[in-house]
Write a protein that holds these residues in place. Structure first.
Motif, mmCIF file in Angstrom:
data_model
loop_
_atom_site.group_PDB
_atom_site.id
_atom_site.type_symbol
_atom_site.label_atom_id
_atom_site.label_comp_id
_atom_site.label_asym_id
_atom_site.label_seq_id
_atom_site.Cartn_x
_atom_site.Cartn_y
_atom_site.Cartn_z
ATOM 1 N N LYS A 1 43.911 26.575 37.945
ATOM 2 C CA LYS A 1 42.567 27.389 37.661
ATOM 3 C C LYS A 1 41.479 26.885 39.054
ATOM 4 N N ALA B 1 32.092 32.593 30.588
ATOM 5 C CA ALA B 1 32.982 33.651 30.175
ATOM 6 C C ALA B 1 32.416 34.794 29.764
ATOM 7 N N LEU C 1 40.271 30.619 28.369
ATOM 8 C CA LEU C 1 39.348 31.352 27.282
ATOM 9 C C LEU C 1 40.011 30.823 25.912
ATOM 10 N N THR D 1 34.862 37.334 31.987
ATOM 11 C CA THR D 1 35.926 38.057 31.367
ATOM 12 C C THR D 1 35.829 39.383 31.547
ATOM 13 N N ALA E 1 37.883 39.746 34.828
ATOM 14 C CA ALA E 1 39.295 38.810 34.649
ATOM 15 C C ALA E 1 40.183 40.265 33.788
ATOM 16 N N ILE E 2 39.503 40.606 33.058
ATOM 17 C CA ILE E 2 40.611 41.624 32.163
ATOM 18 C C ILE E 2 40.760 42.797 33.289
ATOM 19 N N SER F 1 42.275 35.246 37.109
ATOM 20 C CA SER F 1 41.994 35.756 36.059
ATOM 21 C C SER F 1 42.894 35.528 34.926
ATOM 22 N N VAL F 2 44.240 35.571 35.357
ATOM 23 C CA VAL F 2 45.309 35.196 34.290
ATOM 24 C C VAL F 2 45.015 33.534 33.646
ATOM 25 N N LEU G 1 41.880 33.463 31.602
ATOM 26 C CA LEU G 1 42.208 34.153 30.308
ATOM 27 C C LEU G 1 42.843 33.038 29.117
#
Length: 409
Positions: A102, A175, A32, A179, A182-183, A25-26, A29
């Motif tokens: 990733k 995304a 992104l 997203t 991921a957050i 996730s980091v 992002l």
């Protein structure tokens, strides 16, 4: 059971204790934000070529609705293209370690069986093929172009342009779906996931340590690339950039080039005073001017850089020559000059012709340059005359100019 773990389709085959939703996730992002900036600056770079002006400049014909955003490229500030393309290339290279990390973090999912559990799952897997394949294609062709290594089939411009749209469409869809997850994973450090190995190997580095490693790789690539855009003393740090080395020669003409006179097939016979004439065509007819006659016209100076699509740029050079708008006035355009088609002595290859918009012609700093830094242009820099326009991509600053045709294109 032991044999089963030898197959990549088995979750137990992937034993790294680093894999998990937090690390993935980091990295996601970061990509992104970074890839969004890459896409926007890439579109801006395409607009800078003024492809809507003339098919001469359009290396991506039949773009249709994909050119909806095109606009007249401005001439202010003079460093605009240096900035936007420098960000595009430098950021793209710096993101390579993040992209690879990733992909490494999610590689077990590529081998998940069954390959499609439902129609929705099948569509998601197909979108990932476009996402991963498109991402690798864009980064690889971009790096090869920066390194001036055109080993891919076809022209870089349409390949990279159309590839970017395919990749970014898949990226936006991915995304939008991932997203929020991921957050949440970053905030809660939630570790229940198919990415977590059921039989992890002993840890040799923490996940934060892995992020520091990836970030260090990105920083190293940034430092060894960015100097080709910044110029000055920073150019010596651009070890991985073709134009990051020291100036190619001493003296006033000692600054970077992509294409030499020999490569373009320009000989001394072509540019000799007795042979070369500038042909200027417009509303009232055609004028032929020798270099001596050009020197009798009012000369003006401008301090401008050259910035190229490969991300490199020169420092500001001091150019001196005849304003393009004054040459337009010679053939009947006294007030507002129109567009111009510029043609080179170069007979073969891309961008031997280029079109400039009326606002570029009208800018008082847009010159048919005869001198640079107080000295005549060298053959490699376009002797006997070249175009120099503020904020324009380097290939539109045509060298070895033979003809200017003013009028609506």
């Amino acid at each position: 059971m032991r044999d089963q773990h030898r197959l990549p389709t088995s979750p137990g085959f992937w034993r790294s204790p680093l894999r998990g939703p937090w690390l993935t996730s980091v990295l996601g992002l970061v990509l992104l934000v970074g890839i969004t900036v890459l896409f926007v600056t890439g579109l801006v770079s395409y607009a800078a070529y003024n492809p809507g002006l003339s098919r001469v400049n359009d290396m991506t014909p039949d773009k249709g609705a994909l050119g909806f955003y095109l606009f007249a490229w401005p001439t202010n500030p003079v460093w605009l293209y240096r900035l936007t393309q420098g960000v595009h290339v430098t950021l793209g290279i710096a993101l390579i370690p993040v992209l690879l990390a990733k992909l490494w973090s999610v590689v077990p999912r590529l081998f998940t069986l069954p390959p499609a559990r439902s129609l929705t799952h099948a569509l998601e897997r197909i979108s990932l093929v476009l996402l991963v394949g498109g991402g690798l294609f864009e980064f690889i062709t971009g790096v090869l172009n920066v390194q001036l290594d055109y080993v891919f089939p076809g022209s870089f411009y349409p390949l990279h342009f159309y590839g970017a749209w395919v990749f970014f469409a898949a990226f936006v869809a991915h995304a939008a779906l991932k997203t929020p997850t991921a957050i949440r994973a970053v905030r809660r450090r939630h570790e229940e996931s198919d990415l977590v190995s059921p039989r992890p190997a002993p840890a040799t580095v923490s996940r934060r340590g892995a992020l520091w490693f990836v970030g260090g790789g990105s920083l190293l690539l940034l430092l060894t690339t960015v100097g080709q855009s910044l110029g000055g003393p920073f150019r010596r740090t651009a070890l991985l950039a073709p134009h990051g080395a020291a100036d190619p020669a001493g003296g006033p003409n000692g600054f970077q080039i992509n294409k030499t006179a020999a490569y373009a097939g320009i000989t001394a016979a072509d540019t000799h005073e007795d042979a070369w004439r500038l042909v200027v065509t417009g509303r009232t007819g055609t004028v032929r001017l020798s270099r001596t006659e050009l020197l009798r016209l009012p000369l003006h100076s401008a301090s401008l850089p050259i910035a190229c699509v490969e991300g490199w740029s020169t420092a500001d050079q001091w150019w001196r020559g005849v304003r393009l708008r004054d040459l337009a006035a010679l053939v009947g355009y006294d007030g507002h000059p129109p567009d111009v088609l510029v043609e080179s002595l170069q007979r073969h290859g891309a961008f031997r012709r280029a079109a400039l918009r009326a606002n570029q012609v009208a800018d008082p700093r847009s010159l048919l340059a005869l001198y640079v830094n107080g000295e005549e242009l060298s053959p490699d820099h376009g002797h006997p005359a070249r175009v120099i326009v503020p904020a324009a991509p380097g290939v539109l600053n045509t060298k070895w100019v033979a003809r200017l045709t003013f009028g609506d294109l």
